[in-house]
Design a protein around this motif. Structure first.
Motif, PDB file in Angstrom:
ATOM      1  N   TYR A 128     -12.622  10.344  -7.918  1.00  0.00           N
ATOM      2  CA  TYR A 128     -13.760  10.648  -7.042  1.00  0.00           C
ATOM      3  C   TYR A 128     -13.651   9.945  -5.692  1.00  0.00           C
ATOM      4  CZ  TYR A 128     -15.897  13.108 -10.893  1.00  0.00           C
ATOM      5  OH  TYR A 128     -16.141  14.022 -11.894  1.00  0.00           O
ATOM      6  N   GLY A 129     -12.438   9.941  -5.182  1.00  0.00           N
ATOM      7  CA  GLY A 129     -12.248   9.436  -3.822  1.00  0.00           C
ATOM      8  C   GLY A 129     -12.525   7.956  -3.668  1.00  0.00           C
ATOM      9  N   SER A 158      -3.634  12.076   3.999  1.00  0.00           N
ATOM     10  CA  SER A 158      -2.393  11.444   3.522  1.00  0.00           C
ATOM     11  C   SER A 158      -1.957  11.957   2.155  1.00  0.00           C
ATOM     12  CB  SER A 158      -2.548   9.919   3.520  1.00  0.00           C
ATOM     13  OG  SER A 158      -3.643   9.542   2.728  1.00  0.00           O
ATOM     14  N   ARG A 178      -9.310  18.689  -6.552  1.00  0.00           N
ATOM     15  CA  ARG A 178      -9.262  17.242  -6.402  1.00  0.00           C
ATOM     16  C   ARG A 178     -10.003  16.799  -5.146  1.00  0.00           C
ATOM     17  NH1 ARG A 178      -3.927  17.011  -6.426  1.00  0.00           N
ATOM     18  NH2 ARG A 178      -4.138  16.526  -4.231  1.00  0.00           N
ATOM     19  N   THR A 222     -11.940   4.274  -2.564  1.00  0.00           N
ATOM     20  CA  THR A 222     -11.120   3.779  -1.459  1.00  0.00           C
ATOM     21  C   THR A 222     -10.392   2.522  -1.921  1.00  0.00           C
ATOM     22  OG1 THR A 222     -12.806   2.350  -0.512  1.00  0.00           O
ATOM     23  CG2 THR A 222     -12.779   4.625   0.238  1.00  0.00           C
ATOM     24  N   ASP A 267       4.566   6.586  -4.146  1.00  0.00           N
ATOM     25  CA  ASP A 267       4.462   6.813  -2.701  1.00  0.00           C
ATOM     26  C   ASP A 267       2.997   7.037  -2.307  1.00  0.00           C
ATOM     27  OD1 ASP A 267       3.822   9.553  -3.140  1.00  0.00           O
ATOM     28  OD2 ASP A 267       5.966   9.975  -3.378  1.00  0.00           O
ATOM     29  N   MET A 268       2.767   7.116  -0.998  1.00  0.00           N
ATOM     30  CA  MET A 268       1.395   7.217  -0.511  1.00  0.00           C
ATOM     31  C   MET A 268       0.705   8.490  -0.986  1.00  0.00           C
ATOM     32  SD  MET A 268       0.946   5.431   3.152  1.00  0.00           S
ATOM     33  CE  MET A 268       1.716   6.632   4.175  1.00  0.00           C
ATOM     34  N   GLN A 269       1.489   9.550  -1.091  1.00  0.00           N
ATOM     35  CA  GLN A 269       0.895  10.807  -1.532  1.00  0.00           C
ATOM     36  C   GLN A 269       0.394  10.689  -2.977  1.00  0.00           C
ATOM     37  OE1 GLN A 269       3.402  14.380  -2.124  1.00  0.00           O
ATOM     38  NE2 GLN A 269       1.992  15.384  -0.686  1.00  0.00           N
ATOM     39  N   ARG A 309     -13.698  16.885  -5.585  1.00  0.00           N
ATOM     40  CA  ARG A 309     -14.104  15.736  -6.371  1.00  0.00           C
ATOM     41  C   ARG A 309     -14.246  14.519  -5.453  1.00  0.00           C
ATOM     42  NH1 ARG A 309     -11.569  13.412 -11.965  1.00  0.00           N
ATOM     43  NH2 ARG A 309     -12.298  15.307 -12.942  1.00  0.00           N
ATOM     44  N   GLN A 310     -13.291  14.357  -4.542  1.00  0.00           N
ATOM     45  CA  GLN A 310     -13.360  13.248  -3.595  1.00  0.00           C
ATOM     46  C   GLN A 310     -14.620  13.364  -2.725  1.00  0.00           C
ATOM     47  OE1 GLN A 310     -10.172  12.984  -0.582  1.00  0.00           O
ATOM     48  NE2 GLN A 310     -11.761  12.161   0.761  1.00  0.00           N
ATOM     49  N   VAL A 321     -17.234   4.931  -7.057  1.00  0.00           N
ATOM     50  CA  VAL A 321     -18.575   5.347  -7.477  1.00  0.00           C
ATOM     51  C   VAL A 321     -18.880   4.777  -8.856  1.00  0.00           C
ATOM     52  CG1 VAL A 321     -20.135   7.310  -7.781  1.00  0.00           C
ATOM     53  CG2 VAL A 321     -18.119   7.557  -6.371  1.00  0.00           C
ATOM     54  N   ARG A 329      -2.686   8.440  -3.042  1.00  0.00           N
ATOM     55  CA  ARG A 329      -3.869   9.087  -2.481  1.00  0.00           C
ATOM     56  C   ARG A 329      -4.402  10.155  -3.451  1.00  0.00           C
ATOM     57  NH1 ARG A 329      -6.450  10.428   2.598  1.00  0.00           N
ATOM     58  NH2 ARG A 329      -8.149  11.746   1.884  1.00  0.00           N
ATOM     59  N   ARG A 330      -3.469  10.907  -4.051  1.00  0.00           N
ATOM     60  CA  ARG A 330      -3.923  11.965  -4.976  1.00  0.00           C
ATOM     61  C   ARG A 330      -4.628  11.352  -6.187  1.00  0.00           C
ATOM     62  NH1 ARG A 330       0.512  16.938  -4.487  1.00  0.00           N
ATOM     63  NH2 ARG A 330      -0.120  17.404  -2.359  1.00  0.00           N
ATOM     64  N   ARG A 374       0.822  -1.224   0.000  1.00  0.00           N
ATOM     65  CA  ARG A 374       0.000   0.000   0.000  1.00  0.00           C
ATOM     66  C   ARG A 374       0.849   1.264   0.000  1.00  0.00           C
ATOM     67  NH1 ARG A 374      -1.262   2.405   5.528  1.00  0.00           N
ATOM     68  NH2 ARG A 374       0.651   1.829   6.554  1.00  0.00           N
ATOM     69  N   ARG A 375       2.195   1.108   0.176  1.00  0.00           N
ATOM     70  CA  ARG A 375       3.068   2.281   0.202  1.00  0.00           C
ATOM     71  C   ARG A 375       3.344   2.843  -1.186  1.00  0.00           C
ATOM     72  NH1 ARG A 375       6.134   3.589   4.512  1.00  0.00           N
ATOM     73  NH2 ARG A 375       6.415   5.454   3.248  1.00  0.00           N
ATOM     74  N   ARG A 402      -6.264   8.529  -6.156  1.00  0.00           N
ATOM     75  CA  ARG A 402      -7.578   8.075  -5.682  1.00  0.00           C
ATOM     76  C   ARG A 402      -8.552   9.235  -5.585  1.00  0.00           C
ATOM     77  NH1 ARG A 402      -8.440   6.359  -0.962  1.00  0.00           N
ATOM     78  NH2 ARG A 402      -6.513   6.469   0.199  1.00  0.00           N
ATOM     79  N   GLU A 403      -8.064  10.384  -5.117  1.00  0.00           N
ATOM     80  CA  GLU A 403      -8.930  11.566  -5.030  1.00  0.00           C
ATOM     81  C   GLU A 403      -9.454  11.945  -6.410  1.00  0.00           C
ATOM     82  OE1 GLU A 403      -6.767  13.596  -1.126  1.00  0.00           O
ATOM     83  OE2 GLU A 403      -6.374  14.408  -3.113  1.00  0.00           O
ATOM     84  N   SER A 404      -8.569  11.831  -7.411  1.00  0.00           N
ATOM     85  CA  SER A 404      -8.993  12.223  -8.756  1.00  0.00           C
ATOM     86  C   SER A 404     -10.020  11.229  -9.312  1.00  0.00           C
ATOM     87  CB  SER A 404      -7.783  12.353  -9.689  1.00  0.00           C
ATOM     88  OG  SER A 404      -7.296  11.064 -10.006  1.00  0.00           O
TER      89      SER A 404
END
Lengths: 426, 432
Positions: free
Chosen positions: A77-78, B295, B361, A80, A65-67, B364-365, A101, A70-71, A57-58, A73-75
């Motif tokens: 639509y979050g 994070s 971003r 998980t 990297d995690m950042q 959007r999340q 979604v 995560r970024r 997961r790292r 994943r945010e793009s």
């Protein structure tokens, strides 16, 4: 059950590389839930096997990297993305999950599911590699974190008491091992050796992929086949179901902590698994004993004797165990122990009132029907049934539950053996 | 029978509808149709929580009631002349529960069949209290064990410790369940006076979600629920004046934990009680805290790389009774160095955290998270109820998220994360 069961919960496919795909297509979900199980024995490598998903997961080759992960994943639509390790009897499974979604509810979003599935593939099969090994930094940090997580078991006294009861009850059996691993083993794990372990594990463990949502199963099959199409070795065969263990004198273990509330956990063995004749009787037995607030433990330990806020029982169905637990004042140990044990004895002697029987059957049928709407639980339950050589069939289960008699419940209760009493007290 | 006209709320993106009506008694009833679901879910809620301990009674008199009474009342309401309500639900096969928060008490059940029997039971037991001395005594013993269980939970002790540090007067500093001492003062008379005021239909909301006929539902509720007596005067809740300053800057407790747990909190006062402005403030806070400490943030990356934080940082924001607090927490093995770094980081990293890319971003999340949650009947029922109690409709949240601007967020965060209004509470490993 007929071969072509219209009410089957999952459409099944076998994909290349010893991977099964199960799809539940439904109109209820606004999201798509994906789970990948990577299955193995709960053998001496259990600590490395629990560390691998944490290192994965790292970062991946593309999202190192995690950042970055995560970024990304945010793009999307979050969505998980999760990884965890579970214990099913004496097997250990890594579970990777994606929850994204359904783009039908997001005007303008495109190919979300495809991107999500690709992300899941990267997470499991395309880790960041440095000099032929996992990143030394990532391994070191995740080893620390795993050690802290294992030490943190003690933060939650309810869970800790159950864990200790299990260690004592199953000392000498693989089931004593905690799915997260052992503190003693962590130090010796090196990035290179962990990478070798990972390569073997990821290429030869049986895989089970589940997808639930408003999706076309055939299309999911194509996408999954495309995402996960790579060479894998012959899958390893898993050990058989645990054999029955004889119970001798009841083990009694007491440990002292600075606590406001003592925890009493009782461990029992029954050896009854999904698919066994007595399985449905066992489920009803637990419902009568301590699964709910109308159950005997709650009624007698909490409502009548006012000894506890929570008093319950639950069943482990692959190793064949049953637990009872309650949180009490230390001085009420004898009384709580006596009342708890008396409830199981009462059932084995057939002391099941009409009200208890009726409420328990209705409750368990209700739970069974509502499971159809709870997709993560549906997947978990089907996964376990498949390990026992069957598949989850809620309607069939309901039919069998309705046929269980009080005598069968009493007979099942009479086979349950008290193995261990664990008491965490002040 | 004549029913009040149903108001229809809908959201085209989510493809969801909610119907609602206010009955002549003042009770608000809402229904969300969910064809195809086996589960039917109902929750009956009152605007009565642990912070409502000073108010005007049903006869217009001023009352101060013992701490923890809302939660105690929740427990005792289950005792009915026909038996314990949970047992009665079990006889119908339903699963049921109840919960008390700072501002709300909710009774709920989930069932796949016998829905009308269960809904009738829910309405009957919540609307017909039967407080008896012996049952109150019995419940006191159970709640004492419940409180002692919480006292052994490091996460809960940490959270309670922080709120006790931030607030000097406001009842948010009191544990929701009260203490063993305060619940000793509760009797049938105090329970009844709280009931009369807070369980009046005009202070309550019934939300039902599932595969049901809406006409049948509204008729059933109108027929079954009570008329409600006339009360004297308006319900007024009194909260003591709370200073803008934090009560204590630091605090700690030793417990059996593997690593130090900490929460950094910020305090706000003079917050509106309801309305869109309040909801926007909550959204901006959640979004901002996630941008700064989540994070994907540079601050988290830095703290993680310097090994100051073990795993993730969590954050949250809550508003209630005219006050609010923001929190960020986690586990650390450098308890002395960590809080300072975190505070410095807020100062130095705020600008970049709120960059246009990051902001868009994160929005959007939030939209994706919101849509995903509509798969859950529980989220729909509780989400609608919570926002309705704030005079806001949950469907509008998506427009509110879309309408958020970066400039608003920047201004809000500068005021929220005021270094002069912070406090820290830690749970440290026992030294022996």
């Amino acid at each position: 059950m007929t071969e072509n069961n219209q009410s089957a919960l999952f459409e099944r496919f076998e994909l290349d590389g010893s991977m099964s795909l199960s799809v539940n297509s439904n109109r209820k979900l606004k999201n798509i839930i994906v789970k990948m199980f990577v299955l193995a024995d709960l053998d001496e490598s259990y600590t490395s096997r629990s560390l691998v998903p944490m290192v994965l997961r790292r970062g991946t080759t593309r999202l190192p990297d995690m950042q970055a992960l995560r970024r990304y994943r945010e793009s999307l639509y979050g969505c998980t993305l999760g990884s965890s390790t579970i214990k099913v009897g004496e097997w250990q499974a890594a579970v990777f999950s994606l929850d994204i979604v359904n783009e039908a509810f997001l005007p303008g979003a495109e190919s979300l599911f495809e991107k999500g599935l690709e992300l899941l593939r990267e997470l499991i099969f395309d880790p960041l590699v440095e000099d032929g090994a996992f990143s030394a930094d990532y391994v070191a940090r995740e080893k620390d974190l795993l050690a802290t997580n294992i030490r943190s078991h003690i933060d939650n006294k309810d869970e800790y008491a159950v864990l200790r009861c299990t260690e004592e009850m199953c000392a000498g059996e693989p089931y004593r091992r905690h799915e997260m691993g052992s503190l003693d083993e962590i130090d010796g794990i090196e990035p290179g050796a962990l990478m070798d372990f990972y390569r073997d594990w990821s290429s030869s463990s049986p895989l089970a992929l589940y997808v639930c949502g408003d999706v076309d199963p055939e299309q999911v099959r194509e996408m999954a086949a495309a995402a996960f199409s790579f060479e894998r070795s012959e899958p390893k065969s898993l050990s058989a179901l645990p054999a029955a263990v004889e119970v001798g004198q009841v083990r009694e273990v007491r440990e002292q902590f600075e606590v406001n509330q003592a925890k009493l956990v009782l461990g029992f063995r029954h050896g009854i698994c999904p698919g066994d004749d007595a399985y449905e009787a066992l489920l009803l037995l637990n419902t009568i004993l301590g699964g709910f607030s109308h159950s005997k433990l709650f009624q007698n330990v909490r409502e009548k004797a006012s000894l506890a806020y929570s008093a319950r029982s639950w069943v482990e169905r692959t190793k064949g165990l049953l637990y009872m637990s309650c949180g009490i004042a230390t001085e009420n140990y004898e009384q709580a122990l006596e009342i708890s044990l008396a409830q199981l004895d009462a059932i084995s002697e057939g002391e099941i009132s009409d009200g208890e029987f009726d409420a328990s059957l209705k409750t368990i049928l209700n739970q069974n029907r509502m499971l159809e709407d709870n997709f993560p639980a549906l997947v978990a339950s089907d996964f376990i049934w498949r390990l026992h050589g069957g598949e989850l069939d809620l309607a069939g289960l309901r039919e069998r539950l309705e046929r269980v008699s009080r005598d069968e419940i009493a007979a099942a209760a009479a086979t349950i053996r008290h193995d261990t009493t664990y008491f965490l007290h002040s | 029978m004549t029913l009040p006209e149903l108001e229809k709320l809908s959201n085209l993106t989510l493809k969801e509808e909610v119907y609602r009506a206010t009955l002549p008694s003042g009770l608000e009833v809402s229904f969300c149709p969910k064809p195809g679901f086996q589960k039917r879910y109902a929750c009956y809620s009152t605007r009565f929580g642990s912070i409502d301990n000073e108010f005007t009674g049903s006869g217009g008199e001023s009352l101060r009631v013992p701490d923890g009474i809302a939660h105690f009342l929740e427990h005792t309401l289950f005792e009915t002349p026909k038996g314990n309500a949970s047992d009665l639900f079990a006889l119908n096969g339903a699963s049921n529960n109840a919960s008390t928060s700072f501002t709300q008490t909710t009774y709920l059940f989930a069932a796949s069949d016998r829905f009308w029997d269960n809904l009738g039971l829910l309405i009957d037991f919540v609307e017909n209290p039967c407080f008896q001395d012996d049952k109150v005594e019995k419940e006191r013993g159970i709640i004492e064990q419940e409180i002692k269980g919480y006292d052994d939970s490091p996460g809960w002790v940490n959270y309670r410790g922080l709120l006790g540090n931030l607030f000097s007067e406001h009842p948010v500093r009191i544990d929701i369940a009260g203490t063993v001492e305060t619940i000793a003062e509760i009797d049938t008379a105090t329970l009844q006076s709280c009931y009369d005021r807070f369980y009046h239909p005009s202070n309550m909301h019934l939300f039902v979600v599932g595969d049901l006929d809406r006409q049948e539902l509204f008729e059933f509720v109108a027929e079954r629920s009570r008329a409600g007596e006339t009360l004297e005067g308006e319900l007024e809740r009194k909260y003591p004046a709370e200073s803008a300053e934090v009560f204590k800057a630091e605090g700690e407790v030793e417990m059996d934990v593997a690593a130090t747990k900490f929460i950094l909190g910020f305090k706000e006062t003079g917050i509106p009680l309801a309305g869109e402005e309040l909801v926007r403030r909550e959204l901006l806070s959640d979004l901002g805290l996630d941008l700064l400490f989540g994070s994907s943030s540079d601050l988290f990356r830095e703290l993680y790389e310097k090994q100051l934080v073990h795993d993730g940082l969590w954050s949250g924001y809550d508003t209630l009774g005219g006050v609010a607090y923001a929190m960020v927490g986690g586990d650390t093995s450098s308890p002395d160095e960590f809080p300072g770094r975190l505070l410095d980081g807020i100062e130095s990293r705020l600008g970049e955290a709120l960059s246009r890319d990051n902001f868009e971003r994160k929005k959007r999340q939030f939209i994706g998270d919101f849509v995903r949650r509509f798969s859950s009947l529980e989220f729909i029922a509780h989400g609608f109820t919570t926002y309705l109690f704030r005079d806001f409709d949950l469907f509008s949240l998506i427009d509110l998220i879309n309408g958020l601007e970066r400039e608003m967020l920047e201004e809000h965060l500068h005021s929220l994360l005021d270094p002069d209004r912070h406090s820290i509470f830690k749970i440290i490993p026992r030294s022996n």
